[in-house]
Structures are given as C-alpha cells and as structure tokens.
Scaffold this active site. Structure first.
Site, PDB file in Angstrom:
ATOM      1  CB  CYS A  22      -2.306  -2.566   5.377  1.00 48.28           C
ATOM      2  SG  CYS A  22      -3.956  -1.863   5.137  1.00 48.28           S
ATOM      3  CE  LYS A  32      -3.533  -4.337   1.307  1.00 48.46           C
ATOM      4  NZ  LYS A  32      -4.292  -3.530   2.236  1.00 48.46           N
ATOM      5  CE  LYS A  75      -8.377  -0.689   7.011  1.00 44.36           C
ATOM      6  NZ  LYS A  75      -8.319   0.503   6.146  1.00 44.36           N
ATOM      7  CG  ASP A 132      -1.949  -1.130   1.171  1.00 41.45           C
ATOM      8  OD1 ASP A 132      -1.907  -1.944   0.227  1.00 41.45           O
ATOM      9  OD2 ASP A 132      -2.768  -1.232   2.108  1.00 41.45           O
ATOM     10  CD  GLU A 154      -7.214  -0.020   2.894  1.00 40.69           C
ATOM     11  OE1 GLU A 154      -6.126   0.150   3.462  1.00 40.69           O
ATOM     12  OE2 GLU A 154      -8.323   0.138   3.451  1.00 40.69           O
TER      13      GLU A 154
HETATM   14  C1  C5J Z   1      -3.216   0.739   5.449  1.00 41.35           C
HETATM   15  C2  C5J Z   1      -4.900   2.039   6.556  1.00 41.35           C
HETATM   16  N1  C5J Z   1      -2.692   0.502   4.248  1.00 41.35           N
HETATM   17  N2  C5J Z   1      -4.084   2.434   7.535  1.00 41.35           N
HETATM   18  N3  C5J Z   1      -4.448   1.307   5.502  1.00 41.35           N
HETATM   19  O1  C5J Z   1      -2.585   0.483   6.464  1.00 41.35           O
HETATM   20  O2  C5J Z   1      -6.071   2.336   6.596  1.00 41.35           O
END
Ligand code: C5J
Length: 218
Positions: free
Chosen positions: A159, A126, A129, A24, A72
């Site tokens: 994530c 995805k 998470k 991500d 994400e």
């Molecule tokens: C991820 C989030 N990628 N913190 N997403 O950690 O919402």
C-alpha cells in the site's frame, strides 16, 4: 524552507503545503494474534514503526502539517471488493480474532490505539492498495493546496508503494520515511525503499524520521 538529508538528495518542503500520510496502521495488520499474524507473518516487522511514527506524528502536528490517515477495507456486503481480489484474499470478510477481516466498522479494521487519529484529521477508507483509487484523497489534498507528501505506514511494498506511485504520477513530491514504513519481509523493505529513490528518485525520496523531526523543529 525545511530541508531533509534524503536519498537521492536533499528534500525541501513547505509545511503549509505538506501532508503527513499514515497508511493502513490497522489492527488487522499490526496486532499480535490478528489477520497479518494468522497468515504466518511476523508482526514485529511492522510494529517497530509504531514508536518512530508516534514521534513523527507529534512533530508533524506541532508544525501544523496536515495529517491524513488511511484504512484498507471493504463494505460489509463486500460489494466494493473485486472478485479478483477476493479470490486471492479469501480471508477478507471472514470472522477473525478481531472481527470480520478488513471490513469497515470492525475492531480489527480500525487504526491501532497508539496512532489514533485526532479530531479533524481525515481518515480515508480505501478499497484498494493505493490511497487515490476510489477515494476522495485527491480532493482533500487539492482543497488544502498540498504539494508534498511525507509517507508512512504499512506495508512498504504494497500500500505504501502503490500510493507513492499514484501520488508521483499526480505530481506530488513524496518523501518516504524508512523507519516509519514496514514490511513483513525484510528483503521487500530493503528493495522497496531502494526502488523509491533509484534513478535519481524515480518515485520520490527516502529519509529517516529523526532527520524530518529535526527539520520540522528548526
Ligand atoms: C497493505 C496489504 N496495507 N499488504 N495491505 O499494504 O495487503
């Protein structure tokens, strides 16, 4: 076999069965003026991972590791976004500085320029998470005989943690790279990393990127 000094002990891995997972590293989370910053977060806490991760990616590619990126995000009609997630993340799908927030195909949803995937490197989209939930990640790893994961990306306690826990339960050995994972919250970064390696490595191992790069170049 390359071996890295890690917490709670040495981590050995066979490059041919190891993947470098980049979680991500998206503009929505990392760009100044983007979604992450609009929530009051200090993106510098995440951006400090870019330089070490660039070096680790180069070393991983040179050593022939499989490189896998994740993002994400959701379909434009939000049909894959559980109402419960939307209730607690009402910004999802709203127009932000870099397009609709966390929506596939939008500028902000994509990976930052510095870490752009190379041709042939899978990019796993995805909705959750964890990188295993509702994705083909298991299949991609199985097809290549991957047993170990070198895990990087953001955010450490969300994530990255969710993915490491999913991977650990599926039998993968995970090495989390402490200078290549980032959290908006220094306390969560510190505790998140401690939790990985606690109790003899309950979820995996933790090391820094220079140690991994040195092992890859041996
Ligand atoms: C991820 C989030 N990628 N913190 N997403 O950690 O919402």
């Amino acid at each position: 076999m390359p071996t890295v000094e890690a917490d709670p002990g040495p981590f050995s891995f066979a490059p041919e069965s190891t993947a470098l997972l980049v979680i991500d590293m998206q503009r929505d989370f990392l760009l100044p003026g983007g979604f992450g910053e609009s929530l009051g977060n200090d993106v510098a806490q995440l951006r400090c991972t870019i330089e070490p991760l660039t070096a680790l990616l180069a070393a991983g590619r040179a050593a022939g590791l499989k490189i896998i990126h994740t993002r994400e995000g959701h379909l434009p009609d939000l049909s894959d976004c559980p109402p419960a997630k939307l209730r607690r993340g009402p910004m999802i799908g709203k127009e932000g500085r870099f397009g609709r927030i966390l929506i596939r195909g939008e500028y902000g949803h994509d990976i930052i320029d510095e870490l752009r995937p190379e041709a042939g490197e899978p990019v796993v989209d995805k909705p959750g998470k964890g990188a295993f939930y509702a994705t083909d990640l298991s299949k991609i790893l199985d097809n290549d005989g991957i047993k170990s994961l070198i895990v990087t990306g953001v955010t450490t306690e969300v994530c990255v943690h969710t993915t490491v826990r999913e991977a650990n339960d599926r039998g993968y050995e995970c090495l989390v790279i402490k200078d290549c994972v980032g959290s908006y919250f220094p306390e969560f970064q510190r505790v998140g990393l401690r939790m990985i390696a606690a109790q003899g490595g309950i979820f995996g191992w933790v090391a820094d990127s220079p140690a991994v790069i040195a092992a890859l170049q041996e």
